[in-house]
Design a protein around this motif. Sequence first.
Motif, mmCIF file in Angstrom:
data_model
loop_
_atom_site.group_PDB
_atom_site.id
_atom_site.type_symbol
_atom_site.label_atom_id
_atom_site.label_comp_id
_atom_site.label_asym_id
_atom_site.label_seq_id
_atom_site.Cartn_x
_atom_site.Cartn_y
_atom_site.Cartn_z
ATOM 1 N N UNK A 96 -7.735 55.342 -0.420
ATOM 2 C CA UNK A 96 -8.741 56.335 -0.799
ATOM 3 C C UNK A 96 -9.296 56.901 0.495
ATOM 4 N N UNK A 97 -9.206 58.211 0.665
ATOM 5 C CA UNK A 97 -9.593 58.795 1.948
ATOM 6 C C UNK A 97 -10.263 60.147 1.757
ATOM 7 N N UNK A 98 -11.092 60.492 2.736
ATOM 8 C CA UNK A 98 -11.629 61.847 2.883
ATOM 9 C C UNK A 98 -11.130 62.374 4.218
ATOM 10 N N UNK A 99 -10.620 63.591 4.217
ATOM 11 C CA UNK A 99 -9.999 64.126 5.425
ATOM 12 C C UNK A 99 -10.383 65.582 5.637
ATOM 13 N N UNK A 100 -10.235 66.011 6.882
ATOM 14 C CA UNK A 100 -10.282 67.430 7.244
ATOM 15 C C UNK A 100 -8.839 67.886 7.396
ATOM 16 N N UNK A 101 -8.477 68.967 6.729
ATOM 17 C CA UNK A 101 -7.094 69.424 6.711
ATOM 18 C C UNK A 101 -7.016 70.855 7.227
ATOM 19 N N UNK A 102 -6.094 71.083 8.150
ATOM 20 C CA UNK A 102 -5.856 72.415 8.680
ATOM 21 C C UNK A 102 -4.414 72.809 8.399
ATOM 22 N N UNK A 103 -4.206 73.970 7.815
ATOM 23 C CA UNK A 103 -2.863 74.479 7.588
ATOM 24 C C UNK A 103 -2.648 75.713 8.445
ATOM 25 N N UNK A 104 -1.431 75.878 8.914
ATOM 26 C CA UNK A 104 -1.066 77.067 9.687
ATOM 27 C C UNK A 104 0.263 77.587 9.179
ATOM 28 N N UNK A 105 0.293 78.863 8.878
ATOM 29 C CA UNK A 105 1.504 79.502 8.360
ATOM 30 C C UNK A 105 1.718 80.807 9.119
ATOM 31 N N UNK A 106 2.742 80.806 9.977
ATOM 32 C CA UNK A 106 3.076 81.982 10.779
ATOM 33 C C UNK A 106 1.864 82.522 11.540
ATOM 34 N N UNK B 83 -11.741 56.278 5.374
ATOM 35 C CA UNK B 83 -10.521 55.753 4.762
ATOM 36 C C UNK B 83 -10.736 54.330 4.263
ATOM 37 N N UNK B 84 -10.338 54.082 3.032
ATOM 38 C CA UNK B 84 -10.194 52.725 2.494
ATOM 39 C C UNK B 84 -8.709 52.474 2.315
ATOM 40 N N UNK B 85 -8.156 51.526 3.064
ATOM 41 C CA UNK B 85 -6.732 51.207 3.001
ATOM 42 C C UNK B 85 -6.508 49.956 2.171
ATOM 43 N N UNK B 86 -5.368 49.937 1.474
ATOM 44 C CA UNK B 86 -4.942 48.785 0.674
ATOM 45 C C UNK B 86 -6.000 48.395 -0.346
ATOM 46 N N UNK B 87 -6.409 49.402 -1.110
ATOM 47 C CA UNK B 87 -7.390 49.211 -2.175
ATOM 48 C C UNK B 87 -6.774 49.676 -3.492
ATOM 49 N N UNK B 88 -7.247 49.133 -4.628
ATOM 50 C CA UNK B 88 -6.731 49.598 -5.920
ATOM 51 C C UNK B 88 -7.231 51.006 -6.235
ATOM 52 N N UNK C 110 -9.203 47.589 3.723
ATOM 53 C CA UNK C 110 -9.863 47.796 5.013
ATOM 54 C C UNK C 110 -10.417 49.203 5.075
ATOM 55 N N UNK C 111 -11.652 49.332 5.551
ATOM 56 C CA UNK C 111 -12.311 50.634 5.604
ATOM 57 C C UNK C 111 -12.356 51.143 7.030
ATOM 58 N N UNK C 112 -11.995 52.405 7.202
ATOM 59 C CA UNK C 112 -12.064 53.054 8.508
ATOM 60 C C UNK C 112 -12.918 54.300 8.375
ATOM 61 N N UNK C 113 -13.945 54.422 9.186
ATOM 62 C CA UNK C 113 -14.766 55.635 9.178
ATOM 63 C C UNK C 113 -14.610 56.301 10.533
ATOM 64 N N UNK C 114 -14.069 57.519 10.526
ATOM 65 C CA UNK C 114 -13.721 58.195 11.766
ATOM 66 C C UNK C 114 -14.236 59.623 11.719
ATOM 67 N N UNK C 115 -14.909 60.062 12.772
ATOM 68 C CA UNK C 115 -15.361 61.444 12.886
ATOM 69 C C UNK C 115 -14.848 61.978 14.216
#
Length: 258
Positions: free
Chosen positions: A50-60, A238-243, A1-6
């Motif tokens: 298989x996914x593409x994401x925006x990632x934010x990290x915060x450290x102290x 996001x592509x879920x449950x794919x090889x 299943x494919x999910x496209x989210x912005x």
Amino acid sequence: MKTRVLLSAIVFPLLSACFVAPPEIPLHEVPAGPIVTALQQLRQSFTGMKAVARVETERKGRKRVYESVAILQRRFDKLRVEGYGPMGESIFALVWDGTDVLVRKAGESEPMKVGQFGLERIMGVPLSPADLCSILSGNIPGIPDNAGVSVRCAQAGWCLVDLRHDDQRWRVKIEPKGGANGDLRIDTIELYRGERVVFHSAFTYLKEGVNQVFPNPTGILIDNPDRAMSVTVVYEDVDMNVPVEDSAFVLSGEGAVR
């Protein structure tokens, strides 16, 4: 299943609000079997991502944002996370091939084996690679058959599931009627060692009105309160449950899998 989210501008504030402690609400114990079975079935149905994401990290208090991060996962035994710069260049890559955790940073010719403790330093939370796979896919971690289980529910319908093994306890907050097609939905997962909270994770889901559009989380926040560290993942495609091919989990010094 494919999910496209912005939805980064919407999901980040929602995740930040997920850990506001609710007031004390009376909970009553219910039979654990049906809910635990549903959680296990949800886990067993996941095959890969298989996914593409925006990632934010915060450290102290110091934040860093990665606008384009590829996440490839096969079940709960293989993982690849790779960040890209504005020109498509690889700026970091982390691969777990089921045995070793390897990391390659920008400018380095060869990957470095970092092991379990290296992964903990990178993430800021004491998560095994398999548990990280569970969180990234919106599932409970693998629980031993002899784990102690209790379920308590509020009148409003949500429940707390406690899964205990040795001195470790996972606490999962679910909405039994909040998922797509009436399935349960995981809202938060916490790990305790003794009475100490080791980390929190919270999940957001795309909705239209009162209806949930996708059964899988579109945003995940992983937070370590002791170290003032957090990682926020917002899925944009996001592509879920794919090889996912074996070659995706091989990390060399020559380039990146795209």
